[in-house]
Design an enzyme around this catalytic site. Structure first.
Site, PDB file in Angstrom:
ATOM      1  N   ASP A 176      -4.018   1.508  -2.322  1.00  0.00           N
ATOM      2  CA  ASP A 176      -5.382  -0.141  -1.640  1.00  0.00           C
ATOM      3  C   ASP A 176      -5.503  -0.849  -2.958  1.00  0.00           C
ATOM      4  O   ASP A 176      -5.314  -2.079  -3.189  1.00  0.00           O
ATOM      5  CB  ASP A 176      -6.831   0.273  -1.404  1.00  0.00           C
ATOM      6  N   GLU A 196      -5.492   7.243  -0.431  1.00  0.00           N
ATOM      7  CA  GLU A 196      -5.719   5.720  -0.022  1.00  0.00           C
ATOM      8  C   GLU A 196      -6.129   5.497  -0.390  1.00  0.00           C
ATOM      9  O   GLU A 196      -5.791   3.522  -1.029  1.00  0.00           O
ATOM     10  CB  GLU A 196      -6.674   6.056   1.152  1.00  0.00           C
ATOM     11  N   HIS A 231       1.493   5.173  -2.721  1.00  0.00           N
ATOM     12  CA  HIS A 231       1.653   5.701  -2.677  1.00  0.00           C
ATOM     13  C   HIS A 231       3.449   6.414  -3.483  1.00  0.00           C
ATOM     14  O   HIS A 231       3.011   7.176  -3.941  1.00  0.00           O
ATOM     15  CB  HIS A 231       2.096   6.573  -1.232  1.00  0.00           C
ATOM     16  N   HIS A 240       0.984  -1.451  -0.174  1.00  0.00           N
ATOM     17  CA  HIS A 240      -0.522  -0.194  -0.200  1.00  0.00           C
ATOM     18  C   HIS A 240       0.504   0.899  -0.007  1.00  0.00           C
ATOM     19  O   HIS A 240       0.663   1.983  -0.932  1.00  0.00           O
ATOM     20  CB  HIS A 240      -0.502  -0.442   1.089  1.00  0.00           C
ATOM     21  N   GLU A 241       1.954   1.367   0.794  1.00  0.00           N
ATOM     22  CA  GLU A 241       2.733   2.695   1.061  1.00  0.00           C
ATOM     23  C   GLU A 241       3.525   2.662  -0.107  1.00  0.00           C
ATOM     24  O   GLU A 241       3.782   4.126  -0.694  1.00  0.00           O
ATOM     25  CB  GLU A 241       3.697   2.269   2.440  1.00  0.00           C
TER      26      GLU A 241
END
Length: 469
Positions: A390, A386, A307, A303-304
């Site tokens: 995901d 976010e 970004h 997930h990070e």
């Protein structure tokens, strides 16, 4: 540059009255700040009834034991009560400070301090630095009891606090010293640009602040954070192999992989990355490693990395630059405005030639209601990012053509649930409260979206396989 300056001149002409017309700015600030405070209190009151629910949302029913859910509800309610009291307390203190002229007093105190060091009022930058730290110190004192209560009563009651009184005091002193060491040259440079560039300071100040932000990206993890936490290389093992393998497949420029001793202060957990475009560092809290399985931590890092893949930090930086530009663009109308300083109890001799730091501080205070709206917009942008991160994790199987990533969405869902359970996070959230306070979607919103992303990824995979046949 000429076009920019011409446009700014037009904007300033609409606010020329600020420099000449009397206006009760103090009353405006009191009314607007109390308006924001009462609005925030209203949002808390909307949230309170949700803490009376006796069962989690249906999607979480199988993951929260009854006693764990009850604990999370009690913890959430206690935090909401604290936020309500703390918000009203801070607002009362701020109102008293405004009413009794703390800003004007701090400027006078700053002048007295530098006079003892042999400097006169002609040294505006030196007095501005003394003023800033005097105001910061005085205004910080009333919040200390709140910090103590939150750490040693609220967090202690619910089993999260690991901070000792000695560590609390040490952290406080360190943070003040770090603020002084970094803040002094920053303020000096900030004010020098005003003096050097005159009314055309906006682009130069933007460049200076951007350079400062980039410098902090390097200095914070290498110089500042080690003063508070120990960063150790993540030990060899399954988790390290998974993360390094994922970073390599995505061509993420991973330079260091750290484990941080977050348990030194709290049992809450987190993970993040930082660094320059060509050199990134990943930091994982030791609490997250203890609370989750390696494959779930890998999903959190996926997930990070989403970004990073979608350049969310760069996009947020760009949005923040637009925000900063908007603030600076309007400031010249307030920079030389004697009525503004007179409204906040400054003597005529000081108000006649407003110090830059004082005018800028008062200007920022007047933007309180605007910043509340900006915060809602920034939260909306952050929540969108976010969701995208995901979705990125769910689609890794397709992006990397790796069947081992097929269950990444399920792993991320389990990790998010585990984090919420371990942290006793609130799972019933009022939508208004969430829009104002939360930069992330709620757990139920993310789980619902993950189901959609997994279904869409499966459909894409099936379509690709049929195409190959």
């Amino acid at each position: 540059m000429d076009y920019l300056n011409a446009g700014l001149d037009v904007v300033h002409s609409y606010f020329s009255w600020v420099a000449t017309d009397p206006f009760d700015w103090k009353l405006f600030l009191q009314v607007s700040s109390w308006g924001v405070c009462l609005f925030e209190s209203l949002l808390l009151w909307r949230q309170f009834p949700l803490y009376a629910k006796e069962a989690p949302p249906p999607v979480l029913a199988d993951h929260f034991k009854p006693e764990t859910f009850k604990k999370s509800q009690v913890y959430g309610k206690d935090k909401a009560k604290f936020s309500l009291v703390a918000g009203l307390y801070k607002q009362v203190v701020d109102s008293l400070f405004i009413h009794y002229g703390l800003v004007a007093w701090s400027w006078k105190a700053g002048g007295w301090i530098i006079s003892k060091l042999g400097y006169g009022p002609e040294y505006e930058i030196v007095q501005s630095i003394a003023f800033a730290f005097t105001l910061f110190f005085i205004s910080s004192l009333p919040s200390l009891p709140l910090q103590v209560y939150q750490t040693f009563v609220l967090e202690e009651k619910h089993g999260f606090n690991k901070t000792t009184p000695k560590l609390f005091v040490t952290d406080l002193i360190k943070s003040w010293l770090v603020g002084f060491v970094i803040g002094t040259p920053f303020l000096a440079g900030f004010l020098w640009i005003f003096r050097w560039a005159g009314d055309r300071f906006v682009p130069w100040l933007m460049a200076f602040m951007l350079m400062f932000q980039m410098s902090m990206v390097v200095l914070y993890p290498t110089v500042i954070q080690p003063l508070f936490n120990k960063l150790s290389p993540l030990p060899e093992g399954d988790l390290r192999s998974r993360i390094e393998g994922l970073a390599s497949k995505l061509k993420f420029p991973l330079k260091h992989l750290y484990e941080i001793d977050g348990s030194k202060r709290s049992s809450h957990s987190n993970a993040y990355f930082f660094g320059l475009p060509w050199s990134k560092h990943i930091v994982i809290f030791d609490t997250l490693i203890k609370q989750s399985k390696p494959e779930e931590v890998e999903a959190v890092l996926a997930h990070e990395l989403g970004h990073w893949y979608y350049m969310h930090p760069t996009k947020l930086l760009s949005v923040s630059q637009v925000h900063i530009f908007s603030i600076l663009a309007l400031f010249p109308a307030f920079l030389r405005a004697p009525p503004l300083l007179r409204a906040f109890d400054f003597p005529p001799t000081v108000a006649a030639k407003p110090p830059t730091i004082v005018a800028f501080l008062l200007y920022q205070m007047l933007l309180t209601p605007v910043e509340a709206v900006v915060g809602i917009i920034m939260n909306a942008i952050s929540r969108k990012f976010e969701y995208e991160a995901d979705q990125f994790a769910c689609e890794l199987q397709l992006k990397l053509q790796d069947e081992k990533m097929a269950d990444m969405g399920d792993r991320l869902a389990r990790a998010l649930i585990a984090l919420h359970v371990e942290n006793l996070s609130t799972v019933w959230v009022d939508p208004w409260y969430s829009a104002y306070h939360h930069s992330h979607p709620t757990l139920t919103e993310r789980l619902r979206a993950l189901e959609g992303y997994k279904a869409a990824a499966s459909s894409k995979k099936n379509a690709a396989e049929k195409k190959e046949l």
